[in-house]
Write an enzyme that holds these catalytic residues in place. Sequence first.
Site, PDB file in Angstrom:
ATOM      1  NE  ARG A  93      -9.114 -30.291  54.054  1.00 27.08           N
ATOM      2  CZ  ARG A  93      -7.981 -30.988  53.988  1.00 27.08           C
ATOM      3  NH1 ARG A  93      -7.561 -31.461  52.826  1.00 27.08           N
ATOM      4  NH2 ARG A  93      -7.268 -31.215  55.069  1.00 27.08           N
ATOM      5  CG  HIS A 143      -4.961 -28.273  58.769  1.00 29.32           C
ATOM      6  ND1 HIS A 143      -6.096 -28.963  59.136  1.00 29.32           N
ATOM      7  CD2 HIS A 143      -4.294 -29.089  57.905  1.00 29.32           C
ATOM      8  CE1 HIS A 143      -6.107 -30.131  58.509  1.00 29.32           C
ATOM      9  NE2 HIS A 143      -5.040 -30.235  57.762  1.00 29.32           N
ATOM     10  CD  GLN A 172      -1.548 -32.144  59.928  1.00 24.39           C
ATOM     11  OE1 GLN A 172      -2.299 -32.561  59.048  1.00 24.39           O
ATOM     12  NE2 GLN A 172      -0.633 -32.907  60.475  1.00 24.39           N
ATOM     13  CG  ASP A 174       2.212 -27.393  54.433  1.00 27.21           C
ATOM     14  OD1 ASP A 174       2.080 -28.398  53.702  1.00 27.21           O
ATOM     15  OD2 ASP A 174       1.263 -26.610  54.673  1.00 27.21           O
ATOM     16  CB  CYS A 217       0.558 -31.320  57.480  1.00 26.47           C
ATOM     17  SG  CYS A 217       0.877 -30.319  56.025  1.00 26.47           S
ATOM     18  NE  ARG A 231      -5.404 -34.427  60.802  1.00 30.25           N
ATOM     19  CZ  ARG A 231      -5.723 -34.002  59.581  1.00 30.25           C
ATOM     20  NH1 ARG A 231      -4.826 -34.007  58.617  1.00 30.25           N
ATOM     21  NH2 ARG A 231      -6.935 -33.522  59.305  1.00 30.25           N
TER      22      ARG A 231
HETATM   23  N1  NVA Z   1      -0.986 -25.936  53.501  1.00 32.36           N
HETATM   24  C1  NVA Z   1      -1.549 -27.074  52.829  1.00 32.36           C
HETATM   25  C2  NVA Z   1      -1.911 -28.136  53.815  1.00 32.36           C
HETATM   26  C3  NVA Z   1      -2.502 -29.390  53.230  1.00 32.36           C
HETATM   27  C4  NVA Z   1      -2.897 -30.391  54.259  1.00 32.36           C
HETATM   28  C5  NVA Z   1      -2.778 -26.655  52.046  1.00 32.36           C
HETATM   29  O1  NVA Z   1      -3.569 -25.849  52.542  1.00 32.36           O
HETATM   30  O2  NVA Z   1      -2.925 -27.113  50.910  1.00 32.36           O
HETATM   31  N1   CP Z   2      -2.706 -33.180  56.185  1.00 29.18           N
HETATM   32  C1   CP Z   2      -3.915 -33.207  55.621  1.00 29.18           C
HETATM   33  O1   CP Z   2      -4.842 -32.506  56.019  1.00 29.18           O
HETATM   34  O2   CP Z   2      -4.022 -34.095  54.601  1.00 29.18           O
HETATM   35  P1   CP Z   2      -5.222 -34.190  53.565  1.00 29.18           P
HETATM   36  O3   CP Z   2      -5.184 -32.962  52.717  1.00 29.18           O
HETATM   37  O4   CP Z   2      -4.939 -35.442  52.776  1.00 29.18           O
HETATM   38  O5   CP Z   2      -6.520 -34.291  54.306  1.00 29.18           O
END
Ligand code: NVA
Ligand code: CP
Length: 315
Positions: free
Chosen positions: A116, A143, A146, A233, A272, A300
Amino acid sequence: MDVSSYKPKGRVEHRHLLNLLDWSTTDIYEVLHLAANLKNAFKRGKKHELLKGKTLAMIFSKSSTRTRVSFEMGMHQLGGHSLFLSNNDIQLGRGETIHDTAKVLSRYGIDGVMIRTFKQSDVESLAEYGNFAVINGLTDDFHPCQALADIMTVSETFGRLNGIKLAYFGDGNNVAHSLMLAGAKTGMKVYICSPKGFEPNQDITKAAQECGDVVVTDSVEEAAEGADVLYTDVFFSMGQEKDPEKEAALMPYQVNSEVLGMAKKNAVFMHCLPAHRGEEVTETVIDSSHSIIFEEAENRLHAQKAVMCLLMGKK
Ligand code: NVA
Ligand code: CP
């Protein structure tokens, strides 16, 4: 095609899950099919140690609850082992290159790396230089884990994906990009409803439109009307500064009772997570009987276990 009638091949044509752009409909159904079986085994308390002796390293340069815990528990349930590598603790965070990190991890018998991070190119480089399967656990652009869990949840809810109208409201971000690719490839009608200036990336939109039915619009009515799924989101993704102008632009795209009223009677709400109640969604929607956010979060686990088995398991 739907998940229950899909005849599995037991493999996908890929070594990595980087962005879903190159994954075919069959590859996606392969994940959904195995995920359903693994979920069933999990629910029945049946052992399913398909990754015994395998190790997944998890590199995190951004925070996480779901991704971290679901990968870690997933690996444990599959009989394997996981290593949590926070960017704050490993040398990558102090400037060591992705190239050198990939080469070093390859020497220790690591079977897969979930990463990540910010730049999509870092995930791609890890895959290029490493001798292991790479899974994108979120970048600024995509993502995919997700999106696979999301379509699994839609398929469980409606018994099919084909023809389901999913309307995503808000920032045209990483989640929107992966969702439109996964949705388009599985026959869903995907509407991305974003204000001017916050639309999804044009190249990714074009790629998704080449695979299926994707509409980008700034009209809430057009997107919500007759939708089966409403999705949103956060206004500000990880790594983005709060910006009052962006907040003002996105506020009219909030998923609230009025928007829910335009959708089908049995429409569901998805997110998400993490969510900001009162911003992108109201409490009246996210905490209502229409909301399937925790089923979505649970999936997930199952979807990622399937991805790991297909990429890291016996070939
Ligand atoms: N769009 C959000 C998703 C978090 C799971 C981010 O990138 O922070
Ligand atoms: N939706 C998601 O990826 O959650 P986290 O940021 O908690 O991993």
